[in-house]
Design a protein around this motif. Structure first.
Motif, PDB file in Angstrom:
ATOM      1  N   UNK A 190     -37.317  -7.902  40.744  1.00  0.00           N
ATOM      2  CA  UNK A 190     -38.716  -7.880  40.346  1.00  0.00           C
ATOM      3  C   UNK A 190     -38.879  -7.147  39.015  1.00  0.00           C
ATOM      4  N   UNK A 191     -37.976  -7.464  38.088  1.00  0.00           N
ATOM      5  CA  UNK A 191     -37.952  -6.838  36.774  1.00  0.00           C
ATOM      6  C   UNK A 191     -38.358  -7.884  35.734  1.00  0.00           C
ATOM      7  N   UNK A 192     -39.497  -7.672  35.089  1.00  0.00           N
ATOM      8  CA  UNK A 192     -40.002  -8.606  34.090  1.00  0.00           C
ATOM      9  C   UNK A 192     -39.568  -8.231  32.675  1.00  0.00           C
ATOM     10  N   UNK A 193     -38.636  -7.311  32.560  1.00  0.00           N
ATOM     11  CA  UNK A 193     -38.160  -6.921  31.240  1.00  0.00           C
ATOM     12  C   UNK A 193     -38.990  -5.798  30.648  1.00  0.00           C
ATOM     13  N   UNK A 194     -38.792  -5.561  29.357  1.00  0.00           N
ATOM     14  CA  UNK A 194     -39.494  -4.499  28.642  1.00  0.00           C
ATOM     15  C   UNK A 194     -40.130  -5.075  27.385  1.00  0.00           C
ATOM     16  N   UNK A 195     -41.181  -4.411  26.933  1.00  0.00           N
ATOM     17  CA  UNK A 195     -41.823  -4.824  25.699  1.00  0.00           C
ATOM     18  C   UNK A 195     -40.963  -4.440  24.499  1.00  0.00           C
ATOM     19  N   UNK A 196     -40.939  -5.327  23.518  1.00  0.00           N
ATOM     20  CA  UNK A 196     -40.139  -5.069  22.325  1.00  0.00           C
ATOM     21  C   UNK A 196     -40.758  -3.963  21.488  1.00  0.00           C
ATOM     22  N   UNK A 197     -42.072  -3.923  21.441  1.00  0.00           N
ATOM     23  CA  UNK A 197     -42.755  -3.012  20.535  1.00  0.00           C
ATOM     24  C   UNK A 197     -42.585  -1.554  20.928  1.00  0.00           C
ATOM     25  N   UNK A 198     -42.749  -1.240  22.213  1.00  0.00           N
ATOM     26  CA  UNK A 198     -42.718   0.170  22.613  1.00  0.00           C
ATOM     27  C   UNK A 198     -41.745   0.463  23.746  1.00  0.00           C
ATOM     28  N   UNK A 199     -40.993  -0.548  24.196  1.00  0.00           N
ATOM     29  CA  UNK A 199     -40.030  -0.338  25.261  1.00  0.00           C
ATOM     30  C   UNK A 199     -40.648  -0.070  26.619  1.00  0.00           C
ATOM     31  N   UNK A 200     -41.921  -0.359  26.781  1.00  0.00           N
ATOM     32  CA  UNK A 200     -42.597  -0.127  28.051  1.00  0.00           C
ATOM     33  C   UNK A 200     -42.277  -1.248  29.032  1.00  0.00           C
ATOM     34  N   UNK A 201     -41.982  -0.946  30.289  1.00  0.00           N
ATOM     35  CA  UNK A 201     -41.705  -2.007  31.264  1.00  0.00           C
ATOM     36  C   UNK A 201     -42.893  -2.955  31.400  1.00  0.00           C
ATOM     37  N   UNK A 202     -42.594  -4.247  31.438  1.00  0.00           N
ATOM     38  CA  UNK A 202     -43.650  -5.249  31.547  1.00  0.00           C
ATOM     39  C   UNK A 202     -44.397  -5.111  32.867  1.00  0.00           C
ATOM     40  N   UNK A 203     -43.706  -4.675  33.920  1.00  0.00           N
ATOM     41  CA  UNK A 203     -44.380  -4.489  35.214  1.00  0.00           C
ATOM     42  C   UNK A 203     -45.509  -3.456  35.110  1.00  0.00           C
ATOM     43  N   UNK A 204     -45.324  -2.423  34.269  1.00  0.00           N
ATOM     44  CA  UNK A 204     -46.390  -1.444  34.076  1.00  0.00           C
ATOM     45  C   UNK A 204     -47.580  -2.069  33.358  1.00  0.00           C
ATOM     46  N   UNK A 205     -47.288  -2.909  32.361  1.00  0.00           N
ATOM     47  CA  UNK A 205     -48.359  -3.587  31.631  1.00  0.00           C
ATOM     48  C   UNK A 205     -49.137  -4.513  32.561  1.00  0.00           C
ATOM     49  N   UNK A 206     -48.406  -5.280  33.377  1.00  0.00           N
ATOM     50  CA  UNK A 206     -49.056  -6.184  34.323  1.00  0.00           C
ATOM     51  C   UNK A 206     -49.837  -5.396  35.370  1.00  0.00           C
ATOM     52  N   UNK A 207     -49.298  -4.259  35.804  1.00  0.00           N
ATOM     53  CA  UNK A 207     -49.980  -3.445  36.799  1.00  0.00           C
ATOM     54  C   UNK A 207     -51.289  -2.877  36.297  1.00  0.00           C
ATOM     55  N   UNK A 208     -51.386  -2.633  34.987  1.00  0.00           N
ATOM     56  CA  UNK A 208     -52.638  -2.139  34.415  1.00  0.00           C
ATOM     57  C   UNK A 208     -53.639  -3.263  34.168  1.00  0.00           C
ATOM     58  N   UNK A 209     -53.144  -4.429  33.767  1.00  0.00           N
ATOM     59  CA  UNK A 209     -54.040  -5.510  33.346  1.00  0.00           C
ATOM     60  C   UNK A 209     -54.539  -6.364  34.502  1.00  0.00           C
ATOM     61  N   UNK A 230     -42.528 -12.013  23.984  1.00  0.00           N
ATOM     62  CA  UNK A 230     -42.199 -13.102  24.887  1.00  0.00           C
ATOM     63  C   UNK A 230     -42.110 -12.694  26.338  1.00  0.00           C
ATOM     64  N   UNK A 231     -41.463 -11.565  26.622  1.00  0.00           N
ATOM     65  CA  UNK A 231     -41.283 -11.149  28.012  1.00  0.00           C
ATOM     66  C   UNK A 231     -42.616 -10.856  28.696  1.00  0.00           C
ATOM     67  N   UNK A 232     -43.545 -10.237  27.964  1.00  0.00           N
ATOM     68  CA  UNK A 232     -44.859  -9.943  28.539  1.00  0.00           C
ATOM     69  C   UNK A 232     -45.629 -11.218  28.826  1.00  0.00           C
ATOM     70  N   UNK A 233     -45.642 -12.133  27.861  1.00  0.00           N
ATOM     71  CA  UNK A 233     -46.395 -13.376  28.019  1.00  0.00           C
ATOM     72  C   UNK A 233     -45.819 -14.235  29.136  1.00  0.00           C
TER      73      UNK A 233
END
Length: 310
Positions: free
Chosen positions: A77-96, A275-278
């Motif tokens: 369940x790992x969606x990768x990390x953001x290129x810009x800030x290295x933040x896990x994509x799961x954290x971004x999805x969890x906030x949005x 790409x990984x986030x989208x």
């Protein structure tokens, strides 16, 4: 029923893989280099860019990247990390996602209550003044773009009347999401109302309705059981597909009301070529579409006892 569900679940696998692969290829075919964009106009030496790409796996074959990405999702369940800030994509999805989910649920409830309600009135009063007024109102809503409707609501209710705040705060309180939900669900409401109205007006002339009336059944039972259950099948089909559309189509609405949800993340991911986030966002939306499609198909048998799944 069990065999039907199992068969549908198996059919979801190639659909899921094909859809995510298509989105993956489209995202990574966009022009520009996301790693080079990290350094802005200053640029960076090729060795540094090559090193970052190697660490992120962006120097591999596109299909190898897709395989690694899907393996991370399925196994960890790992969606990768953001290129810009290295933040896990799961954290971004969890906030949005929770924010957009609240907005989509409110919009969905709005279109069900008012869309189906107006459709029922129009269907039962077909050809009369109320029906014509509903048709004109829904046609007006359909003809107005979402961003225009959003600006009108903000101008009238926020700036002139002062009933609402022009933008949603960071706390995303329930009352603040009502206006954006109306904007988001307005177009779907019009389609639901017209679809319900057409379906009910058509079924009113069906043979089974004349038979039910001839048997002397109460009007409430004739309309609530016989007419509504058969008329709701096309409406339920539309509503089922609209759930994912509300979550994925909130880019304009969230931008108008400054909502920190999926819409803003999608826009930012495209502009920054994340790409990984989208792909992660689209992957979850694909799952929502597939699950709701299965649930809607199973609901058909509840609405119409003549439908059976072998």
């Amino acid at each position: 029923m069990g065999r039907y569900v199992a068969r549908r679940l198996l059919q979801m696998i190639p659909v899921f893989l094909g859809t995510t692969l298509l989105i993956f290829l489209m995202v990574y075919s966009l022009p520009g280099d996301p790693v080079a964009g990290l350094f802005g106009d200053k640029g960076a030496d090729p060795a540094t860019i090559a090193k970052i790409k190697h660490e992120l796996g962006l120097d591999q074959n596109i299909f190898k990247q897709y395989w690694d990405y899907m393996s991370g999702i399925v196994l960890h369940f790992d969606f990768g990390t953001q290129i810009r800030n290295g933040r896990p994509v799961t954290d971004v999805l969890g906030d949005a996602f929770p924010v957009t989910l609240q907005l989509a649920v409110l919009a969905f409830a709005f279109e069900i209550v008012f869309g189906v309600g107006l459709g029922i009135i129009g269907g039962l009063k077909a050809g009369r003044l109320a029906d014509n007024a509903i048709l004109i109102f829904t046609l007006l809503i359909i003809s107005v773009p979402v961003f225009v409707l959003g600006f009108i609501i903000k101008m009238v209710f926020a700036f002139q009347l002062g009933w609402i705040e022009p933008n949603v705060s960071n706390e995303q309180r329930f009352a603040e999401l009502i206006a954006p939900a109306i904007v988001l669900g307005g177009l779907s409401l019009a389609y639901v109302a017209r679809l319900t109205r057409t379906s009910m007006a058509e079924n009113l002339r069906a043979d089974y309705m004349r038979t039910a009336i001839a048997k002397g059944l109460p009007k409430r039972r004739v309309i609530g059981v016989h007419l509504m259950r058969n008329s709701m099948i096309p409406v339920i089909t539309y509503l089922g597909t609209d759930i994912g559309a509300l979550m994925g189509g909130a880019v304009v609405t969230e931008g108008l009301f400054n909502i920190k949800g999926v819409g803003g993340v999608i826009y930012e991911s495209i502009s920054r070529r994340e790409g990984s986030t989208l792909v992660g966002l689209v992957t979850i939306l694909v799952i929502v579409y597939l699950v709701t499609s299965l649930l809607i198909d199973l609901l058909y048998a509840v609405l119409d006892p003549r439908i059976r799944y072998a």
